[in-house]
Scaffold this motif. Structure first.
Motif, short mmCIF file in Angstrom:
data_model
loop_
_atom_site.label_atom_id
_atom_site.label_comp_id
_atom_site.label_asym_id
_atom_site.label_seq_id
_atom_site.Cartn_x
_atom_site.Cartn_y
_atom_site.Cartn_z
N THR A 30 -4.63 -3.42 -9.19
CA THR A 30 -4.59 -4.67 -9.62
C THR A 30 -4.74 -5.62 -8.57
O THR A 30 -5.29 -6.91 -8.74
CB THR A 30 -3.10 -4.90 -10.58
OG1 THR A 30 -3.44 -3.86 -11.76
CG2 THR A 30 -3.12 -6.15 -11.10
N VAL A 31 -4.04 -5.68 -7.62
CA VAL A 31 -3.79 -6.66 -6.56
C VAL A 31 -5.53 -6.96 -5.99
O VAL A 31 -5.86 -7.92 -5.67
CB VAL A 31 -2.95 -6.43 -5.48
CG1 VAL A 31 -2.87 -7.34 -4.52
CG2 VAL A 31 -1.60 -6.24 -6.15
N LEU A 32 -6.00 -5.53 -5.84
CA LEU A 32 -7.47 -5.58 -5.11
C LEU A 32 -8.36 -6.08 -6.01
O LEU A 32 -9.14 -6.83 -5.53
CB LEU A 32 -7.75 -4.34 -4.40
CG LEU A 32 -6.95 -3.54 -3.39
CD1 LEU A 32 -7.21 -2.31 -3.04
CD2 LEU A 32 -6.98 -4.47 -2.04
N LEU A 75 -2.98 -2.99 0.94
CA LEU A 75 -3.13 -4.26 0.63
C LEU A 75 -3.32 -5.22 1.89
O LEU A 75 -2.40 -4.83 2.71
CB LEU A 75 -1.83 -4.73 -0.14
CG LEU A 75 -2.00 -4.05 -1.66
CD1 LEU A 75 -0.63 -4.65 -2.39
CD2 LEU A 75 -2.98 -4.21 -2.36
N PRO A 76 -4.29 -6.24 1.62
CA PRO A 76 -4.42 -7.30 2.87
C PRO A 76 -3.12 -8.15 2.76
O PRO A 76 -2.62 -8.27 1.86
CB PRO A 76 -5.53 -8.07 2.58
CG PRO A 76 -5.70 -7.80 1.07
CD PRO A 76 -5.11 -6.48 0.69
N ASP A 77 -2.68 -8.53 3.92
CA ASP A 77 -1.55 -9.72 4.11
C ASP A 77 -1.79 -10.84 3.36
O ASP A 77 -0.94 -11.66 3.02
CB ASP A 77 -1.17 -9.84 5.53
CG ASP A 77 -0.68 -8.57 6.37
OD1 ASP A 77 -0.39 -7.68 5.66
OD2 ASP A 77 -0.47 -8.72 7.65
N THR A 78 -3.03 -11.08 3.28
CA THR A 78 -3.50 -12.34 2.59
C THR A 78 -3.43 -12.34 1.02
O THR A 78 -3.67 -13.35 0.36
CB THR A 78 -4.90 -12.63 2.91
OG1 THR A 78 -5.80 -11.63 2.67
CG2 THR A 78 -4.99 -13.12 4.26
N ALA A 79 -2.88 -11.16 0.35
CA ALA A 79 -2.73 -11.04 -0.95
C ALA A 79 -2.07 -12.20 -1.38
O ALA A 79 -1.00 -12.52 -0.91
CB ALA A 79 -2.38 -9.71 -1.37
N ARG A 80 -2.26 -12.62 -2.70
CA ARG A 80 -1.69 -14.04 -3.19
C ARG A 80 0.01 -13.77 -3.54
O ARG A 80 0.78 -14.72 -3.43
CB ARG A 80 -2.42 -14.57 -4.11
CG ARG A 80 -3.69 -15.24 -3.82
CD ARG A 80 -4.23 -16.38 -4.59
NE ARG A 80 -4.66 -15.88 -5.83
CZ ARG A 80 -5.41 -16.45 -6.78
NH1 ARG A 80 -5.56 -17.69 -6.58
NH2 ARG A 80 -5.58 -16.17 -7.93
N VAL A 84 6.50 -7.42 -6.89
CA VAL A 84 6.65 -6.10 -6.22
C VAL A 84 5.22 -5.46 -6.25
O VAL A 84 4.75 -5.34 -7.45
CB VAL A 84 7.41 -5.31 -6.92
CG1 VAL A 84 7.84 -3.95 -6.24
CG2 VAL A 84 9.00 -5.91 -6.94
N ALA A 85 4.72 -5.31 -5.18
CA ALA A 85 3.46 -4.48 -5.06
C ALA A 85 3.67 -2.88 -4.79
O ALA A 85 4.47 -2.90 -4.07
CB ALA A 85 2.39 -4.83 -4.01
N ILE A 86 3.21 -2.10 -5.43
CA ILE A 86 3.33 -0.64 -5.10
C ILE A 86 1.88 -0.20 -4.35
O ILE A 86 0.99 -0.24 -4.99
CB ILE A 86 3.42 0.33 -6.32
CG1 ILE A 86 4.74 -0.14 -7.28
CG2 ILE A 86 3.66 1.67 -6.03
CD1 ILE A 86 4.72 0.73 -8.50
#
Ligand SMILES: NC(=O)c1ccc[n+]([C@@H]2O[C@H](COP(=O)([O-])OP(=O)(O)OC[C@H]3O[C@@H](n4cnc5c(N)ncnc54)[C@H](OP(=O)(O)O)[C@@H]3O)[C@@H](O)[C@H]2O)c1
Length: 253
Positions: A98-100, A127-132, A119-121
């Motif tokens: 979902t994040v990607l 995941l990139p550090d730049t994820a919102r 919370v991201a699993i």
């Protein structure tokens, strides 16, 4: 279902933050559709935590197109509903997919209410550090991982052991409860919600069905196969209309 009136919504937010004990005059509030839909979430208590999952899907059970586009399977009333759920929980959980695909903010923007922790699993550190959802906007931010990895400043990483090639959702719930997060919304995607359901880690699931046929693309729930229908999950269900969508409020507890 219309918008909840301000009194009911204020009472639900108070229930979620446990700041205002309910008074006898609240009988009418308790009889309202909104109270019956949201109070189990706002007042949900369980040891170590109360967990609700949500999925918005098409008539054919898809949560996105094959290229991962899910904005918006559901109509505006359902998006408001999702923001209400966010406002009532301590933390919102999403999987890497979902994040990607969406790079969601996971904030409460469409209704009045506080932003939950995010919370991201991300077991493999994809995941990139730049994820919102990692952005420093005052909300607490967590990442659940399977091995140590440097994360953006202010993001709390929780490293858990993999079991049978995956993280056990019950370990995730217990770890978050240890950080004081006791009401959790598993917002997506399908794989993440399915793993929580399969592990028996969901107390409730909101499935919002939109009158659209996508025809291909990722499905919502996908569980290990069963032979006989007697083994199928049969939650207690109440049904609500959200604009053109239909919400199935499924109780597993
Ligand atoms: N309609 C909706 O309600 C809705 C909601 C959210 C998202 N979406 C859509 O859904 C799509 C993404 O869904 P998805 O099912 O493909 O992916 P997802 O559920 O978002 O993420 C799955 C990934 O998260 C990690 N993960 C989650 N739980 C885990 C566990 N217990 N143990 C180990 N790893 C775990 C794994 O990451 P690794 O692969 O890195 O190991 C796994 O592959 C996107 O297109 C998004 O737009 C729709």
């Amino acid at each position: 279902m219309n918008q909840p009136n301000e009194l009911i919504w204020a009472r639900l937010l108070a229930l979620a933050s446990s700041t205002a004990p309910l008074e006898p005059a609240d009988r009418l509030v308790e009889m309202s559709t909104f109270w019956r839909l949201y109070a189990p979430v706002a007042g949900g208590a369980a040891d170590p935590a109360y967990v609700i999952g949500q999925l918005g899907q098409s008539l054919d059970g898809r949560i996105a197109t094959p290229t991962g586009r899910s904005h918006y399977v559901n109509g505006p009333e359902s998006i408001d509903h999702l923001h209400r759920l966010r406002a009532l929980v301590d933390a919102v959980i999403v999987g890497t997919g979902t994040v990607l695909a969406d790079d969601p903010r996971l904030t409460v923007r469409l209704v009045a209410g506080p932003n939950p922790a995010r919370v991201a699993i991300d077991p493999g550190g994809r995941l990139p550090d730049t994820a919102r959802l990692f952005a420093d906007d005052g909300a607490r931010r967590f990442v659940i991982q399977a091995s140590e990895r440097r994360r953006p400043a202010g993001v709390t990483s929780i490293t858990l052991a993999m079991r049978d090639g995956r993280l056990d959702p019950r370990d995730i719930v217990a770890a978050l409860a240890g950080h004081g997060l006791r009401r959790l919304l598993v917002e997506g995607g399908g794989k993440t919600v399915s793993q929580f359901l399969s592990a028996g880690a969901l107390h409730r699931l909101h499935v919002t069905v939109a009158p659209v046929v996508i025809g291909s693309g990722p499905v919502g729930l996908s569980l290990p196969p069963i032979d006989r229908l007697e083994a199928a999950l049969r939650p207690a269900v109440s049904v609500h209309r959200l604009g053109e969508d239909v919400l199935f409020d499924c109780a597993f507890d």
